[in-house]
Structures are given as structure tokens and as C-alpha cells.
Scaffold this motif. Sequence first.
Motif, PDB file in Angstrom:
ATOM      1  N   PRO A  57       0.950  -0.873  -0.283  1.00  0.00           N
ATOM      2  CA  PRO A  57       0.366  -0.108   0.213  1.00  0.00           C
ATOM      3  C   PRO A  57       0.732   0.964   0.315  1.00  0.00           C
ATOM      4  CG  PRO A  57      -0.104  -0.580   2.296  1.00  0.00           C
ATOM      5  CD  PRO A  57       0.862  -1.856   1.479  1.00  0.00           C
ATOM      6  N   ARG A  58       1.646   1.322  -0.261  1.00  0.00           N
ATOM      7  CA  ARG A  58       3.048   2.484  -0.056  1.00  0.00           C
ATOM      8  C   ARG A  58       3.502   2.667  -1.773  1.00  0.00           C
ATOM      9  NH1 ARG A  58       4.289  -1.139   3.600  1.00  0.00           N
ATOM     10  NH2 ARG A  58       5.443  -2.224   2.379  1.00  0.00           N
ATOM     11  N   MET A  70      16.446  -5.189   2.699  1.00  0.00           N
ATOM     12  CA  MET A  70      16.127  -6.582   2.461  1.00  0.00           C
ATOM     13  C   MET A  70      17.293  -7.514   1.931  1.00  0.00           C
ATOM     14  SD  MET A  70      12.740  -8.902   1.509  1.00  0.00           S
ATOM     15  CE  MET A  70      11.659  -7.233   2.320  1.00  0.00           C
ATOM     16  N   GLY A  71      17.943  -6.483   0.983  1.00  0.00           N
ATOM     17  CA  GLY A  71      18.696  -6.899   0.175  1.00  0.00           C
ATOM     18  C   GLY A  71      19.281  -7.751  -1.493  1.00  0.00           C
ATOM     19  N   VAL A  72      17.906  -6.995  -1.728  1.00  0.00           N
ATOM     20  CA  VAL A  72      17.257  -7.727  -3.423  1.00  0.00           C
ATOM     21  C   VAL A  72      17.740  -6.576  -4.219  1.00  0.00           C
ATOM     22  CG1 VAL A  72      15.664  -7.286  -5.012  1.00  0.00           C
ATOM     23  CG2 VAL A  72      14.733  -7.818  -2.690  1.00  0.00           C
ATOM     24  N   PRO A  73      18.764  -7.417  -4.944  1.00  0.00           N
ATOM     25  CA  PRO A  73      19.599  -6.115  -6.021  1.00  0.00           C
ATOM     26  C   PRO A  73      18.361  -5.419  -7.000  1.00  0.00           C
ATOM     27  CG  PRO A  73      20.543  -8.574  -5.963  1.00  0.00           C
ATOM     28  CD  PRO A  73      19.168  -8.672  -5.447  1.00  0.00           C
ATOM     29  N   ARG A  74      18.937  -4.382  -7.586  1.00  0.00           N
ATOM     30  CA  ARG A  74      18.487  -4.194  -8.180  1.00  0.00           C
ATOM     31  C   ARG A  74      17.998  -4.241  -9.810  1.00  0.00           C
ATOM     32  NH1 ARG A  74      16.457   1.623  -7.458  1.00  0.00           N
ATOM     33  NH2 ARG A  74      16.145   1.999  -4.818  1.00  0.00           N
ATOM     34  N   ALA A  75      19.534  -5.353  -9.964  1.00  0.00           N
ATOM     35  CA  ALA A  75      19.420  -5.990 -11.523  1.00  0.00           C
ATOM     36  C   ALA A  75      18.692  -7.047 -11.486  1.00  0.00           C
ATOM     37  CB  ALA A  75      20.909  -6.834 -11.436  1.00  0.00           C
ATOM     38  N   VAL A  76      17.883  -7.106 -10.531  1.00  0.00           N
ATOM     39  CA  VAL A  76      16.304  -8.134 -10.327  1.00  0.00           C
ATOM     40  C   VAL A  76      15.371  -7.523 -11.146  1.00  0.00           C
ATOM     41  CG1 VAL A  76      14.408  -9.052  -9.275  1.00  0.00           C
ATOM     42  CG2 VAL A  76      17.048  -9.666  -8.149  1.00  0.00           C
ATOM     43  N   TYR A  77      14.948  -6.013 -11.712  1.00  0.00           N
ATOM     44  CA  TYR A  77      14.454  -5.057 -12.121  1.00  0.00           C
ATOM     45  C   TYR A  77      13.989  -4.541 -12.556  1.00  0.00           C
ATOM     46  CZ  TYR A  77      13.969  -2.933  -7.505  1.00  0.00           C
ATOM     47  OH  TYR A  77      14.546  -1.953  -6.249  1.00  0.00           O
ATOM     48  N   ASP A  78      13.290  -3.934 -13.992  1.00  0.00           N
ATOM     49  CA  ASP A  78      13.777  -2.745 -14.585  1.00  0.00           C
ATOM     50  C   ASP A  78      12.048  -1.419 -13.651  1.00  0.00           C
ATOM     51  OD1 ASP A  78      14.558  -3.313 -17.385  1.00  0.00           O
ATOM     52  OD2 ASP A  78      13.106  -5.345 -16.831  1.00  0.00           O
ATOM     53  N   GLY A  79      11.722  -2.130 -13.319  1.00  0.00           N
ATOM     54  CA  GLY A  79      10.305  -1.330 -12.433  1.00  0.00           C
ATOM     55  C   GLY A  79       9.397  -1.797 -11.424  1.00  0.00           C
ATOM     56  N   ILE A  80       8.851  -1.031 -10.656  1.00  0.00           N
ATOM     57  CA  ILE A  80       8.067  -1.298  -9.690  1.00  0.00           C
ATOM     58  C   ILE A  80       6.223  -0.323  -9.791  1.00  0.00           C
ATOM     59  CG2 ILE A  80       7.271  -0.927  -7.350  1.00  0.00           C
ATOM     60  CD1 ILE A  80      10.596  -1.220  -6.568  1.00  0.00           C
ATOM     61  N   VAL A  81       5.399  -1.404 -10.184  1.00  0.00           N
ATOM     62  CA  VAL A  81       3.935  -0.636  -9.501  1.00  0.00           C
ATOM     63  C   VAL A  81       3.408  -1.119  -8.200  1.00  0.00           C
ATOM     64  CG1 VAL A  81       2.261  -0.352 -10.250  1.00  0.00           C
ATOM     65  CG2 VAL A  81       4.330  -1.050 -12.622  1.00  0.00           C
ATOM     66  N   SER A  82       3.549  -0.667  -7.457  1.00  0.00           N
ATOM     67  CA  SER A  82       2.194  -0.746  -6.801  1.00  0.00           C
ATOM     68  C   SER A  82       1.039  -0.393  -6.706  1.00  0.00           C
ATOM     69  CB  SER A  82       3.598  -0.553  -5.208  1.00  0.00           C
ATOM     70  OG  SER A  82       2.794   0.976  -4.902  1.00  0.00           O
ATOM     71  N   SER A  83      -0.083  -1.447  -5.013  1.00  0.00           N
ATOM     72  CA  SER A  83      -1.338  -1.227  -5.123  1.00  0.00           C
ATOM     73  C   SER A  83      -1.346   0.909  -4.606  1.00  0.00           C
ATOM     74  CB  SER A  83      -2.548  -2.233  -4.001  1.00  0.00           C
ATOM     75  OG  SER A  83      -1.268  -1.983  -3.296  1.00  0.00           O
ATOM     76  N   GLY A  84      -0.343   0.982  -4.061  1.00  0.00           N
ATOM     77  CA  GLY A  84      -0.328   2.298  -3.514  1.00  0.00           C
ATOM     78  C   GLY A  84      -0.296   3.263  -4.808  1.00  0.00           C
ATOM     79  N   ASN A 170      -4.691  -1.678   0.023  1.00  0.00           N
ATOM     80  CA  ASN A 170      -3.555  -3.741  -0.400  1.00  0.00           C
ATOM     81  C   ASN A 170      -5.159  -4.106  -0.223  1.00  0.00           C
ATOM     82  OD1 ASN A 170      -2.320  -5.795  -0.078  1.00  0.00           O
ATOM     83  ND2 ASN A 170      -0.955  -5.645   1.996  1.00  0.00           N
ATOM     84  N   PRO A 171      -5.203  -5.148  -1.373  1.00  0.00           N
ATOM     85  CA  PRO A 171      -6.308  -6.337  -1.630  1.00  0.00           C
ATOM     86  C   PRO A 171      -5.795  -7.372  -0.887  1.00  0.00           C
ATOM     87  CG  PRO A 171      -6.182  -4.898  -3.574  1.00  0.00           C
ATOM     88  CD  PRO A 171      -4.808  -4.550  -3.197  1.00  0.00           C
ATOM     89  N   ASP A 172      -4.710  -7.748  -0.324  1.00  0.00           N
ATOM     90  CA  ASP A 172      -4.004  -9.233  -0.142  1.00  0.00           C
ATOM     91  C   ASP A 172      -4.905  -9.013   1.460  1.00  0.00           C
ATOM     92  OD1 ASP A 172      -2.800  -9.498  -2.078  1.00  0.00           O
ATOM     93  OD2 ASP A 172      -0.574  -8.911  -1.125  1.00  0.00           O
ATOM     94  N   VAL A 173      -4.981 -10.293   1.463  1.00  0.00           N
ATOM     95  CA  VAL A 173      -6.334 -10.547   2.896  1.00  0.00           C
ATOM     96  C   VAL A 173      -4.694 -10.902   3.941  1.00  0.00           C
ATOM     97  CG1 VAL A 173      -7.449 -12.243   3.622  1.00  0.00           C
ATOM     98  CG2 VAL A 173      -8.143 -11.209   1.797  1.00  0.00           C
ATOM     99  N   VAL A 174      -3.944 -11.816   3.860  1.00  0.00           N
ATOM    100  CA  VAL A 174      -3.012 -11.855   4.619  1.00  0.00           C
ATOM    101  C   VAL A 174      -1.507 -11.842   4.071  1.00  0.00           C
ATOM    102  CG1 VAL A 174      -4.193 -13.308   6.267  1.00  0.00           C
ATOM    103  CG2 VAL A 174      -3.656 -14.597   4.315  1.00  0.00           C
ATOM    104  N   VAL A 175      -0.484 -11.915   4.534  1.00  0.00           N
ATOM    105  CA  VAL A 175       0.846 -12.015   4.122  1.00  0.00           C
ATOM    106  C   VAL A 175       1.631 -12.808   4.891  1.00  0.00           C
ATOM    107  CG1 VAL A 175       0.723 -10.021   2.344  1.00  0.00           C
ATOM    108  CG2 VAL A 175       1.632 -10.506   4.345  1.00  0.00           C
ATOM    109  N   ASP A 176       2.549 -13.917   4.513  1.00  0.00           N
ATOM    110  CA  ASP A 176       3.467 -14.489   5.631  1.00  0.00           C
ATOM    111  C   ASP A 176       4.827 -13.481   5.817  1.00  0.00           C
ATOM    112  OD1 ASP A 176       1.900 -16.411   6.099  1.00  0.00           O
ATOM    113  OD2 ASP A 176       2.662 -17.600   4.311  1.00  0.00           O
TER     114      ASP A 176
END
Length: 292
Positions: A57-58, A70-84, A170-176
Amino acid sequence: MTRIIRSLDEISDRYDAVFCDLWGCLHNGVRPFPAAVEALTTFRARGGAVMLLTNAPRPAKFVGEQLDRMGVPRAVYDGIVSSGDAAQDAMFAGAIGQKVWHLGPSKDDGFFEEVPAAWAGRAMIERVDFDEAEGIVCTGPFDEVNEVPEDYRARFLAAKTRGLPMLCANPDVVVDMGDKRIYCAGALAALYEEMGGKTLYFGKPHPPIYDLARRRLTELREVDDSRILAIGDGINTDVAGAMGEGIDVLFITGGLAAEQFGPDQENPDPDLLAGWLGARQQDPQYTVGKLR
């Protein structure tokens, strides 16, 4: 019937872009999954585009900062789209009024503070106390570790009586989160709706977030829907949303529903999988235990 595969590499030549979920696919809320990091990095190295599509939701800026920590490398992705991102557009457009009450943890304050460029200079949204509000922005419980939706029943009754609309970011009901399951804004919104309150949703499986993802992808390159693969572990969000948009899906069984498919999370039992998907009337093109 869904095809169980061993890795993304088996089918990657069929797609030019990936819309990948985060929680349960790329990380567990605490640390990234090394095999998933490698799979997406390899897909990009071969010329594919990766858009991370999340019901966080951000705004995307804050999601990216969280992934960095968290340590996720930027090489993993081109962009981010959030429900926020998608929900922000609706809020600044006045979908629930100008004076809003925020139901959610302080970590989501950026939803109000990071004004999208498209809304710069427009009338600002005012965060107010519940008694002054014209609408509710829900990004989750105040205390997501300890609270449950029922804790808000009395407040929701008062809100429904006043006719306050709720924007669910954030339409998610739960996360782990690691080993602990926590409730998200979607669980609160579902309760409010059940009680007769008006609720607006803007993340997966609803169209606005996919429209925004396509626009962001187009800024990188033109990709036909037939060449996009959605990856996710939420049957009612990731799978239902992508299939509703005519986008192929790779369902990750080792996420939210991991206990449903046998003792080996890396290798779902085909019979259990078929029965579980059939009961939910969903038929994703592909399935894999963990993203790899």
C-alpha cells in the motif's frame, strides 16, 4: 490444465516481460529467495523486462527502498508498480473526499507524503481524526503483528453509519512475514464490506493496477499482452487478476497455499493441485513450487 514446470527458464523464450509479485515469490517479508533473484536476473540478462507488481500500500519509491534494505539487487527488476500507486491516483482525484482518516501503520505514511508528479500543485488531501473524516484510507491494521479484523468492528459500524467510503490500498487478505501470518488491508476492507460499508479496491486483482503496469512497461518498450507473463502465489489476486486481463500466469504453489499441495514445497502434488485449482475454478497456464 495447468502445466507444472521446473523453472522459469523452461518457458522464458515465450515472453518479453514479466509482472512478478513480491511477497511469497521474491521474498518472505524478511529476506529474498536466492533462486528467485537468480531467475529474474537471468530473464533480464536475456533481454526480458521485469516489472514488480505488488499489492504493497505504499508508493513504488518506498517499496524500492524496502527491497534495498532487504538485499534485493536492483539487477532483478526494471520497475515497480504498487497498489499504493494506483490507490494514490484515486485518493488525489477525490474518490473518498478531501478529508481522510488513515487506518494503517506509520510505515505507510508515505502514501500521503509522496505526492505523485501528476498531482503536484493540486488541492492537498488532509489527514484528519476519525470524527472529522469524509472517507477512510485503509493500508492495513495499526498493529499488523497483533491485531485482527474483528478488532475494528465497532469502529467500522460507526463509519458505516456515517456513510464513509473506504479506499483499500492493498487487497491482499494475508501475507506471511517470515514464519508469522499477518492480516492486510484486504481483510479489513472485506469485513467493512460485509457490514454494509462502501469499499473501493485498487490493487490486484482489480484492473487499475494492471493498466498502470502496462503504462510503465510501455515507457521501456512496447509489449503485447500475449508476451507478458504474470507470476504470483495469490490465487484470488495474482492468478485471478492476470487471467481476467488475458495475461498468462505462472502460479507459485510454495507461497500462501503451500500446505495444500503435499509435503514437498518445491514439487507440488499434481492431483492435489488439480483438485485445489478446480475447486476455485482457476486454471493458470503454468505452476512451479518456488520461483527459480
